[in-house]
Design an enzyme around this catalytic site. Structure first.
Site, PDB file in Angstrom:
ATOM      1  N   ASN A 157       7.749 -21.403  50.260  1.00  0.00           N
ATOM      2  CA  ASN A 157       6.582 -20.898  51.632  1.00  0.00           C
ATOM      3  C   ASN A 157       6.595 -22.198  52.136  1.00  0.00           C
ATOM      4  O   ASN A 157       5.943 -23.761  51.475  1.00  0.00           O
ATOM      5  CB  ASN A 157       5.575 -20.836  50.618  1.00  0.00           C
ATOM      6  CG  ASN A 157       4.413 -20.880  52.030  1.00  0.00           C
ATOM      7  OD1 ASN A 157       4.204 -20.570  53.055  1.00  0.00           O
ATOM      8  ND2 ASN A 157       2.784 -20.411  51.115  1.00  0.00           N
ATOM      9  N   ARG A 177       8.398 -17.260  51.795  1.00  0.00           N
ATOM     10  CA  ARG A 177       7.098 -16.157  52.298  1.00  0.00           C
ATOM     11  C   ARG A 177       7.600 -16.686  53.791  1.00  0.00           C
ATOM     12  O   ARG A 177       8.016 -17.644  54.595  1.00  0.00           O
ATOM     13  CB  ARG A 177       5.808 -16.867  52.096  1.00  0.00           C
ATOM     14  CG  ARG A 177       4.725 -16.576  52.855  1.00  0.00           C
ATOM     15  CD  ARG A 177       3.658 -17.277  53.193  1.00  0.00           C
ATOM     16  NE  ARG A 177       2.531 -16.603  53.730  1.00  0.00           N
ATOM     17  CZ  ARG A 177       1.638 -17.777  54.896  1.00  0.00           C
ATOM     18  NH1 ARG A 177       1.463 -18.318  54.374  1.00  0.00           N
ATOM     19  NH2 ARG A 177       0.945 -16.948  55.120  1.00  0.00           N
ATOM     20  N   HIS A 227      -1.746 -12.139  56.296  1.00  0.00           N
ATOM     21  CA  HIS A 227      -2.004 -11.957  54.984  1.00  0.00           C
ATOM     22  C   HIS A 227      -1.667 -10.562  54.546  1.00  0.00           C
ATOM     23  O   HIS A 227      -2.314 -10.528  53.628  1.00  0.00           O
ATOM     24  CB  HIS A 227      -3.675 -12.080  55.618  1.00  0.00           C
ATOM     25  CG  HIS A 227      -4.437 -13.261  55.758  1.00  0.00           C
ATOM     26  ND1 HIS A 227      -5.686 -13.370  56.161  1.00  0.00           N
ATOM     27  CD2 HIS A 227      -3.731 -15.035  55.460  1.00  0.00           C
ATOM     28  CE1 HIS A 227      -5.124 -14.774  56.365  1.00  0.00           C
ATOM     29  NE2 HIS A 227      -4.533 -14.951  55.984  1.00  0.00           N
ATOM     30  N   ARG A 271      -9.773 -21.597  63.637  1.00  0.00           N
ATOM     31  CA  ARG A 271      -9.746 -20.585  65.037  1.00  0.00           C
ATOM     32  C   ARG A 271     -10.492 -19.899  64.829  1.00  0.00           C
ATOM     33  O   ARG A 271     -11.251 -19.478  64.177  1.00  0.00           O
ATOM     34  CB  ARG A 271      -8.664 -19.756  64.569  1.00  0.00           C
ATOM     35  CG  ARG A 271      -7.318 -20.168  64.137  1.00  0.00           C
ATOM     36  CD  ARG A 271      -6.355 -19.516  63.735  1.00  0.00           C
ATOM     37  NE  ARG A 271      -5.327 -19.761  63.007  1.00  0.00           N
ATOM     38  CZ  ARG A 271      -4.636 -19.644  61.671  1.00  0.00           C
ATOM     39  NH1 ARG A 271      -4.827 -18.326  61.110  1.00  0.00           N
ATOM     40  NH2 ARG A 271      -3.258 -19.699  61.301  1.00  0.00           N
ATOM     41  N   GLU A 308      -0.096 -14.071  46.172  1.00  0.00           N
ATOM     42  CA  GLU A 308       0.617 -13.921  46.925  1.00  0.00           C
ATOM     43  C   GLU A 308       1.962 -14.534  46.056  1.00  0.00           C
ATOM     44  O   GLU A 308       3.144 -14.176  46.697  1.00  0.00           O
ATOM     45  CB  GLU A 308       0.245 -15.052  48.128  1.00  0.00           C
ATOM     46  CG  GLU A 308       0.039 -14.343  49.365  1.00  0.00           C
ATOM     47  CD  GLU A 308      -1.130 -15.469  50.550  1.00  0.00           C
ATOM     48  OE1 GLU A 308      -0.729 -15.011  51.360  1.00  0.00           O
ATOM     49  OE2 GLU A 308      -1.809 -16.332  50.017  1.00  0.00           O
TER      50      GLU A 308
END
Ligand code: AMP
Length: 401
Positions: A7, A91, A180, A241, A385
């Site tokens: 990743n 990823r 996601h 965010r 993940e």
């Protein structure tokens, strides 16, 4: 079957090395501060022993050389030769409209990913750097891309379109993509496994609450809506965010502050969310601690964060015509007892009733936290993940077992 999961972020590379047939993680670690002073590789062996290597890691290729070096080193490694790596799974954040599932990486796939740099300028370039590096260093080993966007391909058009001129969708691909996806896919299927139900028979809402946060409506095994949009900026309030905000306010701020698109992007992506409201931190642990001591802006930030999640749960229950399973995951979802309590409060009308005692004891473990008779099963499912990427990689390269 040994699968290396990679990743790549802008200045870091996380990795996990799996032996899937034995359900083992042989090693894992992270390269940090790539291209900066003080870069290092932190490697963790299966035994839990940690080793630190400091060095001048100028780019992602050198970082991956370090990783391959330590995996195959006599002293700290777990393989005697790099040939023992059967495949590498990456990823990849954005797969555009083209990739509805994970994909074997070919030259054509790389070209498509390069095309999507425009859509994910912060994320796809480092993801690609990892792919180029593996291709250069161990070219015979097959690579697979696992996309954050792919799971959301099943969203119907009325959920993914924005009400702007249709021509802009056609011209630039402006639409909701969602992110996601690997996490929402993993936790929803894992929850169904735990409950012993067929995913095709249930309506699930997943709340991935970490530094980035998103909710997803999963009807009969397919994502039908999600809160992140064209970029990961939309939807829930996140660490830095803003999540949803009136576009009118954005242009007003840009006018008043005399800032351009780049500065505005930094403002809403890096200086907003929990950090923006509290002025203290983007880390929910620090905010919860300050709120406990009475810090008013931290209390406000927490209330806003929880309220936004609650609204999305209501919206997704309406969108799916009900909900059977509600899942919390991500650093906050898995660990914050009070977040789960506040989000679920007053949702009894939907059949959501958590067991306060069970919930209070659950941090980072799989558990049903709803009351025995609750119509909706509320669950904590830690996300994984990397495992999902490893499984996809194995399935694509060697076929499903
Ligand atoms: P993630 O991006 O999934 O790693 O999640 C990071 C977020 O999880 C940060 O805001 C952390 O403060 C939060 N987090 C981790 N552990 C806890 C905890 N025990 N209680 C509350 N928040 C936590």
């Amino acid at each position: 079957m040994k699968i290396l999961v990679i990743n790549c972020g802008s200045s870091s590379i996380k990795y996990q090395f799996y032996s899937l047939s034995e359900s083992r993680i042989l090693a894992k670690g992270i390269v940090e501060k790539i291209g900066m002073k003080g870069s290092f590789l932190k490697h963790e062996k299966e035994s839990g022993q940690k080793v630190l290597f400091e060095g001048e890691i100028l780019d992602h290729k050198i970082g991956i050389e370090y990783i391959l070096g330590v995996l195959s080193s006599e002293k700290h490694g777990c393989i005697s030769s790099l040939d023992e790596i059967n495949a590498v799974g990456h990823r990849v954040v954005h797969g555009g409209e083209e990739f509805s599932t994970s994909a074997l990486i070919t030259d054509e796939v790389i070209l498509a990913l390069e095309k999507f740099i425009e859509l994910a300028p912060l994320h796809n370039p480092p993801n690609l750097r990892g792919i180029y590096a593996i291709k250069a260093l161990i070219p015979e080993i097959p690579q697979v891309a696992v996309f954050d966007t792919a799971f959301h391909h099943t969203m119907p058009q009325h959920a993914f379109m924005y009400a702007i001129p249709y021509a802009l969708y056609k011209k630039y691909g402006i639409r909701r993509y969602g992110f996601h996806g690997t996490s929402h896919r993993y936790v929803s299927s894992r929850a169904c496994e735990i409950l012993g139900v067929d995913p095709k028979t249930v309506k699930v809402i997943t709340c991935h609450l970490g530094n980035g946060a998103s909710a997803c409506a999963i009807k009969y095994g397919e994502s039908v809506d999600t809160s992140m949009g064209f970029t990961p900026l939309e939807g829930l309030i996140m660490g830095t965010r803003s999540g949803d905000i009136d576009m009118g306010a954005v242009s007003y701020i840009m006018d008043k502050e005399k800032i351009g698109t780049k500065s505005a992007s930094i403002l809403f992506n890096k200086h907003s969310g929990l950090l923006g409201i509290t002025g203290i931190s983007s880390d929910s642990r620090e905010i919860l601690a300050a709120a406990d001591k009475g810090d008013e802006r931290c209390i406000l930030a927490i209330e806003m964060f929880n309220y936004r999640i609650k609204k999305y749960i209501g919206a997704y229950a309406a969108a799916m015509g009900g909900v059977d399973v509600l899942i919390f995951t991500g650093g906050i979802g898995e660990n914050s007892v009070s977040t789960r309590v506040s989000v679920c409060k007053d949702l009894e009308f939907l059949g959501i009733e958590i067991d306060q005692e069970i919930n209070a004891g659950i941090r980072g473990e799989e558990r049903i936290i709803s009351k025995e008779g609750s119509k909706v099963k509320v669950m904590v499912v830690p996300t994984n993940e990397e495992l999902m990427i490893a499984i996809d990689t194995q399935n694509i390269v060697y076929g499903k077992e």
